[in-house]
Design a protein around this motif. Structure first.
Motif, mmCIF file in Angstrom:
data_model
loop_
_atom_site.group_PDB
_atom_site.id
_atom_site.type_symbol
_atom_site.label_atom_id
_atom_site.label_comp_id
_atom_site.label_asym_id
_atom_site.label_seq_id
_atom_site.Cartn_x
_atom_site.Cartn_y
_atom_site.Cartn_z
ATOM 1 N N GLY A 58 -24.803 27.487 160.899
ATOM 2 C CA GLY A 58 -23.857 28.317 161.555
ATOM 3 C C GLY A 58 -23.264 27.768 162.599
ATOM 4 O O GLY A 58 -22.344 28.487 163.382
ATOM 5 N N GLN A 59 -23.157 26.637 162.535
ATOM 6 C CA GLN A 59 -22.424 25.946 163.795
ATOM 7 C C GLN A 59 -21.111 25.077 163.493
ATOM 8 O O GLN A 59 -20.558 24.278 163.845
ATOM 9 N N GLY A 60 -20.816 25.188 162.068
ATOM 10 C CA GLY A 60 -19.738 24.751 161.436
ATOM 11 C C GLY A 60 -19.732 23.369 161.161
ATOM 12 O O GLY A 60 -18.838 22.630 160.586
ATOM 13 N N ILE A 61 -21.107 22.828 161.040
ATOM 14 C CA ILE A 61 -21.230 21.468 160.381
ATOM 15 C C ILE A 61 -20.939 21.343 159.212
ATOM 16 O O ILE A 61 -20.278 20.184 158.906
ATOM 17 N N GLY A 62 -21.070 22.146 158.518
ATOM 18 C CA GLY A 62 -20.640 22.047 156.879
ATOM 19 C C GLY A 62 -19.222 22.141 156.555
ATOM 20 O O GLY A 62 -18.898 21.291 155.923
ATOM 21 N N SER A 63 -18.369 22.935 157.467
ATOM 22 C CA SER A 63 -17.211 22.974 157.263
ATOM 23 C C SER A 63 -16.500 21.805 157.876
ATOM 24 O O SER A 63 -15.612 21.144 157.114
ATOM 25 N N THR A 64 -17.225 21.116 158.900
ATOM 26 C CA THR A 64 -16.698 19.806 159.383
ATOM 27 C C THR A 64 -16.945 18.768 158.408
ATOM 28 O O THR A 64 -15.825 17.831 158.192
ATOM 29 N N LEU A 65 -18.143 18.592 157.756
ATOM 30 C CA LEU A 65 -18.305 17.667 156.722
ATOM 31 C C LEU A 65 -17.298 17.575 155.472
ATOM 32 O O LEU A 65 -16.683 16.806 155.275
ATOM 33 N N ALA A 66 -16.928 19.101 155.238
ATOM 34 C CA ALA A 66 -16.202 19.214 154.101
ATOM 35 C C ALA A 66 -14.497 18.894 154.410
ATOM 36 O O ALA A 66 -13.933 17.946 153.795
ATOM 37 N N ARG A 67 -14.228 19.237 155.721
ATOM 38 C CA ARG A 67 -12.913 19.016 155.909
ATOM 39 C C ARG A 67 -12.688 17.402 155.938
ATOM 40 O O ARG A 67 -11.859 16.747 155.646
ATOM 41 N N VAL A 68 -13.517 16.993 156.778
ATOM 42 C CA VAL A 68 -13.549 15.322 157.286
ATOM 43 C C VAL A 68 -13.441 14.616 155.635
ATOM 44 O O VAL A 68 -12.572 13.714 155.562
ATOM 45 N N SER A 69 -14.438 14.917 154.990
ATOM 46 C CA SER A 69 -14.598 14.144 153.890
ATOM 47 C C SER A 69 -13.367 14.347 152.822
ATOM 48 O O SER A 69 -12.934 13.524 152.093
#
Length: 110
Positions: A58-69
């Protein structure tokens, strides 16, 4: 605390590392809060599995992983096959990445 996304090709995954006060530094000493496993060929990257530490959901880590990768895949000229449900759903909500998706070019005829 900040999130740094690092490609770790020898482990075949992108890692979300926490840096700063509670992340215990930068680089390999930083805490891994999540990762996205992949297989890669010269033309394609297949995202297989994504996991985020429950303490950091819930801290945006998954979204950050997806966006950067996915940005890295675009920069490398790779097509993306999202077999991971998280990646498939994330791309579905971010159509600006849909152009990266792999499209089978084979035709089967009877």
């Amino acid at each position: 605390m900040a999130v740094e996304i690092v490609d770790v090709p020898e482990a075949r995954r992108f890692e979300a590392r926490l840096t700063g006060q509670d992340g215990r530094g930068e680089g390999e000493g930083a805490k891994v809060a999540g990762f996205a496993e992949y297989l890669r060929t010269p033309e394609l990257i297949v995202f297989l599995h994504t996991e985020v530490d429950p303490a950091h959901e819930g801290q945006g880590i998954g979204s950050t992983l997806a966006r950067v990768s996915l940005d890295a895949a675009r920069e490398a000229g790779l097509r993306v096959l999202a077999t991971c449900p998280f990646y498939a759903g994330w791309i579905g909500h971010h159509p600006e990445y849909a152009d990266l998706l792999y499209q089978s070019r084979s035709r089967v005829a009877d």
